[in-house]
Design an enzyme around this catalytic site. Structure first.
Site, PDB file in Angstrom:
ATOM      1  N   HIS A  60       7.651  -7.107   1.242  1.00  0.00           N
ATOM      2  CA  HIS A  60       6.590  -8.044   1.611  1.00  0.00           C
ATOM      3  C   HIS A  60       7.055  -9.391   2.185  1.00  0.00           C
ATOM      4  O   HIS A  60       6.431 -10.424   1.918  1.00  0.00           O
ATOM      5  CB  HIS A  60       5.669  -8.292   0.414  1.00  0.00           C
ATOM      6  CG  HIS A  60       4.250  -8.557   0.818  1.00  0.00           C
ATOM      7  ND1 HIS A  60       3.800  -9.792   1.230  1.00  0.00           N
ATOM      8  CD2 HIS A  60       3.176  -7.740   0.868  1.00  0.00           C
ATOM      9  CE1 HIS A  60       2.504  -9.739   1.507  1.00  0.00           C
ATOM     10  NE2 HIS A  60       2.093  -8.486   1.300  1.00  0.00           N
ATOM     11  N   HIS A 115      -6.240  -4.765  -2.534  1.00  0.00           N
ATOM     12  CA  HIS A 115      -4.905  -4.565  -3.090  1.00  0.00           C
ATOM     13  C   HIS A 115      -5.023  -3.724  -4.353  1.00  0.00           C
ATOM     14  O   HIS A 115      -5.910  -3.962  -5.182  1.00  0.00           O
ATOM     15  CB  HIS A 115      -4.247  -5.914  -3.401  1.00  0.00           C
ATOM     16  CG  HIS A 115      -4.069  -6.777  -2.188  1.00  0.00           C
ATOM     17  ND1 HIS A 115      -5.111  -7.497  -1.641  1.00  0.00           N
ATOM     18  CD2 HIS A 115      -2.980  -7.003  -1.402  1.00  0.00           C
ATOM     19  CE1 HIS A 115      -4.669  -8.153  -0.571  1.00  0.00           C
ATOM     20  NE2 HIS A 115      -3.395  -7.868  -0.401  1.00  0.00           N
ATOM     21  N   ASP A 158      -3.316  -2.514  -0.124  1.00  0.00           N
ATOM     22  CA  ASP A 158      -1.953  -2.970   0.156  1.00  0.00           C
ATOM     23  C   ASP A 158      -1.159  -3.215  -1.125  1.00  0.00           C
ATOM     24  O   ASP A 158      -1.728  -3.431  -2.204  1.00  0.00           O
ATOM     25  CB  ASP A 158      -1.985  -4.280   0.947  1.00  0.00           C
ATOM     26  CG  ASP A 158      -2.471  -4.098   2.375  1.00  0.00           C
ATOM     27  OD1 ASP A 158      -2.882  -2.981   2.727  1.00  0.00           O
ATOM     28  OD2 ASP A 158      -2.440  -5.086   3.128  1.00  0.00           O
ATOM     29  N   ASP A 159       0.156  -3.224  -0.963  1.00  0.00           N
ATOM     30  CA  ASP A 159       1.143  -3.699  -1.942  1.00  0.00           C
ATOM     31  C   ASP A 159       1.486  -2.722  -3.048  1.00  0.00           C
ATOM     32  O   ASP A 159       2.345  -3.027  -3.883  1.00  0.00           O
ATOM     33  CB  ASP A 159       0.705  -5.025  -2.590  1.00  0.00           C
ATOM     34  CG  ASP A 159       0.627  -6.167  -1.591  1.00  0.00           C
ATOM     35  OD1 ASP A 159       0.981  -5.944  -0.417  1.00  0.00           O
ATOM     36  OD2 ASP A 159       0.198  -7.274  -1.985  1.00  0.00           O
ATOM     37  N   HIS A 171       4.092  -0.853   4.651  1.00  0.00           N
ATOM     38  CA  HIS A 171       3.761  -2.278   4.470  1.00  0.00           C
ATOM     39  C   HIS A 171       5.026  -3.107   4.232  1.00  0.00           C
ATOM     40  O   HIS A 171       4.960  -4.166   3.616  1.00  0.00           O
ATOM     41  CB  HIS A 171       2.784  -2.425   3.295  1.00  0.00           C
ATOM     42  CG  HIS A 171       2.086  -3.742   3.236  1.00  0.00           C
ATOM     43  ND1 HIS A 171       1.547  -4.362   4.339  1.00  0.00           N
ATOM     44  CD2 HIS A 171       1.825  -4.584   2.182  1.00  0.00           C
ATOM     45  CE1 HIS A 171       0.986  -5.505   3.977  1.00  0.00           C
ATOM     46  NE2 HIS A 171       1.151  -5.663   2.671  1.00  0.00           N
TER      47      HIS A 171
END
Length: 468
Positions: free
Chosen positions: A334, A422, A279-280, A330
């Site tokens: 965020h 991540h 993620d991210d 995603h």
């Protein structure tokens, strides 16, 4: 006293007699009896260019009502009239064989699509003879310029493998609908569907719509597929957006297949699989390091990206796809989506979709909401996207210790699990390299989320179980 003009009186009486006679004939033609059928015309409210012709026979024991469109296209109109009359003839034959018992036939139609190039008409039939009820649907598509009924072979180039592509897509779509009562025996992968399975279709502006029936099912499954998937096989006249745009309003299906099904040729469903997700990102160096480690061990992973970062590193996303990995949405930057207004939720999802499409030419069909936070408002703006969460979270964003991250993941690694990490931290990227090698050495196949779902479905259909 004026002299009576007998000539004018005679003409008046003659005209009156003729009018009464004409009225009598009209009344007689509209009267319902056991021997006469009334044919009435009205205008189709959806498509003013078409009229509706309805054949009606009012008979309490054997009546019927059957309608068809009149398109003022001679050959098509003849074919539609022939179809209607045959249905009526077949029904009356059955009714007479029943010794005149109470029966009925109701045949209606809907124009599903009407463009410069084609028209698609769906006939719905309800019939009851001797207490036996039958219902069914017949769908016909005609080419307007040639006025000929179309089959699937007519719209694709003969030297292309379009049937295999269609079979794979239909197999994939129907396996997702088992809740609707589709049995596994109908959709075995090795049983490729034939051309006849696809002869009920519509050609829309940007999509092909197939109305598919499986062999032992009366239910029709509507499957919409983007024309782009057939850009090398669909003939130009049916590929054209201008020629195939609806004359009134282009209907948009809720679900459109925009990607070819995942082909798991390299994956053995009888062996262990696990899905690494990151993620991210993307990150210009850490993500690239993870991609190199995956490639080294023939592994794939799924990267849930932030739109705000995608715009700066499009080349990283391109490399992801080139090497068989998967990209998911995603959000843009965020936030916890459940705390946002509907407009802001939509903005977070759509801006990221647009950023990924600009970078790669494709849009994600997976979404992972930040923090895993999701509710009805969030789901509303995900359309056909699938929400993907996780099974194992080593909290690498907090731990920032390579050894601890590796130990946490490996202690909880099991077949079919989804690992959350991540790709924006150096410690995570370093840990990922060791995790990828250890999983590979333990016999795991490293797969994307979509590949994992495909393996699970293949195992279910083949009766494969994995014991660890």
């Amino acid at each position: 006293m004026r002299k009576l003009n007998y000539k004018k009186v005679f003409i008046f009486l003659f005209c009156l007699t003729a009018a009464v006679g004409t009225l009598g004939l009209a009344i007689k033609s509209l009267a319902f009896d056991k021997k006469r059928t009334v044919s009435a015309y009205t205008t189709d409210k959806n498509y003013p260019e078409a009229d509706i012709q309805t054949y009606v026979k009012d008979n309490t024991k054997g009546g019927y009502s059957a309608s068809r469109p009149v398109l003022h296209l001679e050959n098509i109109d003849k074919q539609l009239e022939s179809y209607i009359k045959k249905e009526i003839k077949d029904y009356e034959k059955k009714w007479k064989a029943s010794d005149g018992k109470a029966s009925e036939l109701n045949l209606t139609y809907t124009i599903l699509h009407f463009s410069k190039q084609t028209i698609t008409i769906s006939f719905d039939k309800y019939e009851q003879v001797e207490g036996k009820k039958q219902s069914g649907t017949q769908i016909f598509t005609y080419d307007i310029p040639s006025q000929q009924k179309l089959s699937i072979e007519d719209i694709f180039a003969t030297d292309t493998d379009y049937l295999s592509v269609l079979s794979d897509i239909v197999f994939e779509e129907l396996t997702q609908k088992e809740e609707e009562g589709i049995s596994n025996s109908l959709i075995k992968k090795e049983n490729k569907l034939k051309a006849a399975n696809f002869n009920s279709f519509s050609v829309f502006k940007n999509t092909l719509i197939f109305y598919v029936k499986t062999d032992d099912s009366t239910k029709t499954h509507t499957i919409a597929i983007k024309k782009d998937l057939f850009k090398d096989s669909l003939l130009d006249s049916y590929q054209s957006q201008d020629l195939n745009e609806d004359r009134v309003k282009e209907w948009q299906p809720k679900h459109i297949v925009a990607k070819l099904p995942v082909q798991n040729e390299w994956i053995d469903p009888s062996k262990k699989v696990i899905a690494l997700t990151f993620d991210d990102g993307p990150h210009p160096s850490h993500t690239m390091s993870i991609l190199e480690d995956l490639k080294k061990f023939d592994g794939h992973a799924t990267f849930f990206v932030l739109g705000s970062r995608v715009q700066h590193y499009p080349e990283v996303l391109q490399k992801m796809l080139q090497e068989g990995n998967e990209i998911g949405n995603h959000s843009w930057d965020h936030p916890q989506l459940t705390r946002l207004s509907k407009n802001k939720i939509e903005d977070q999802i759509e801006k990221t979709q647009d950023a990924v499409k600009k970078a790669t030419g494709t849009e994600p069909n997976l979404v992972r909401p930040p923090y895993g936070a999701i509710n009805h408002n969030v789901r509303e703006f995900m359309e056909d996207m699938k929400v993907s969460l996780w099974d194992v979270d080593p909290e690498d964003w907090k731990e920032r210790n390579e050894k601890k991250i590796v130990n946490k993941v490996m202690s909880k690694a099991k077949d079919g699990r989804v690992i959350l990490m991540h790709d924006i931290y150096q410690t995570s990227a370093q840990a990922a390299g060791k995790i990828i090698k250890q999983l590979h050495d333990q016999g795991y196949q490293l797969v994307t989320i979509s590949e994992l779902e495909k393996v699970k479905k293949d195992r279910e259909l083949s009766g494969i179980t994995i014991s660890e």
